[in-house]
Design an enzyme around this catalytic site. Sequence first.
Site, PDB file in Angstrom:
ATOM      1  CD  GLU A 189     -29.383 -33.314  38.036  1.00  0.00           C
ATOM      2  OE1 GLU A 189     -29.918 -32.599  38.914  1.00  0.00           O
ATOM      3  OE2 GLU A 189     -30.039 -34.030  37.246  1.00  0.00           O
ATOM      4  CE1 TYR A 231     -34.925 -27.142  41.841  1.00  0.00           C
ATOM      5  CE2 TYR A 231     -33.264 -27.012  40.119  1.00  0.00           C
ATOM      6  CZ  TYR A 231     -34.098 -26.395  41.022  1.00  0.00           C
ATOM      7  OH  TYR A 231     -34.120 -25.031  41.108  1.00  0.00           O
ATOM      8  CG  HIS A 273     -27.684 -41.304  48.616  1.00  0.00           C
ATOM      9  ND1 HIS A 273     -28.409 -41.534  47.472  1.00  0.00           N
ATOM     10  CD2 HIS A 273     -26.408 -41.679  48.331  1.00  0.00           C
ATOM     11  CE1 HIS A 273     -27.598 -42.035  46.537  1.00  0.00           C
ATOM     12  NE2 HIS A 273     -26.403 -42.128  47.047  1.00  0.00           N
TER      13      HIS A 273
END
Length: 376
Positions: A247, A257, A154
């Site tokens: 998303e 978000y 990530h």
Amino acid sequence: MKLFRSALAPVLLLFGATACGDGAPAFAQDRPFEVEAIGQFDQPWAMVFLPGGDLLVTEKQGSIKLRRANGNIVDVTGGPQVDYGGQGGLGDVVLHPDFARNGIVYLSWVEPGEGGLRGAVVGRGRLVLAESRASIVGLEVIWRQAPKMSGRGHFGHRLAFSPDGRYLFISSGDRQEFTPAQDMAANLGKVLRLNPDGSVPPDNPFAAQGGTAAEVWTLGHRNPLGLAFAPDGRLWEVEMGPRGGDEMNLIERGRNYGYPRVSNGQHYDGRDIPDHSPGDGFEPPKVWWTPVISPGDMIIYSGAMFPGWRGDALIGGLSGEALVRVDIEGANAREAERWSMGQRIREVEQAPDGSVWLLEDAPGGRLLRLTPRRGG
Ligand SMILES: [Ca+2]
Ligand SMILES: [Ca+2]
């Protein structure tokens, strides 16, 4: 590893139903494009076209290649030492908005820290081209993920310049640590806005807080791997959700978000995460996917070859092994089409002639060129 050379004719690939990896038949006649394999790289991660049609390609283990418009491959020297492993290594490459005059390119990669920690960085240097050589000179780091973390996942680290060329946007993943995405003392799990030299614009939404918060444009992201401006100036982003809940977001100044407090997916260990819902205070995605497509990159198409795709997003799917077209209308978006590619798609780019080029995410990942289907 073996590279396609210019002397080799491009190989035309005609996929039949058996070529698809996910069991969903995709017949050649269903696709409005033909696919040619025109090159091969070692774990390619990103690419960008130079004026004139040459192509810079990054490989995850740290190599940079220049593919000449005639198909010849040149090794580019002067790139960074990278911390390779897991999802990390060499990442994105984009051009300075004034590249034609200053030759500056931007790269993202993972650097090691002390005690087994690591984090993504962004650097820039000048690309110098000679007849048979290419190098990046004066590479300097202008931004770092903070704090560094121990894992290898990530990183995000996609790059995009605003259409006016004034701001560099960076997608920064949550490093699989969840809570940093809501923590303004970390620049992880955020979309960041910087000046082209890496300094912080004084009018950023959280500039008054100083520190990493001053870099933040939006927060609450997980692993954002696609970042692209639409012709109308809106910024769009795609990110991998957890178990479910990939998303596509419209990125608006200062918004949250929601990750990891809300997500249309759930944790891998089975714990629920509340779905996005009206009034929860978080920005919901414009498009979301369960089952996931694992978005690896996104462009917004503006070319001549596929006039029906203009203004739409083209997203490469990793686990989805697909190219996904999302129809964008102003601030709204919906998935319009999905074509199985039979391989993990890491990178999407639009060539100067309007053809769409893809990179497969694999050792020996192919460079694919998509053009309108003849007679279609
Ligand atoms: Ca690219
Ligand atoms: Ca959920």
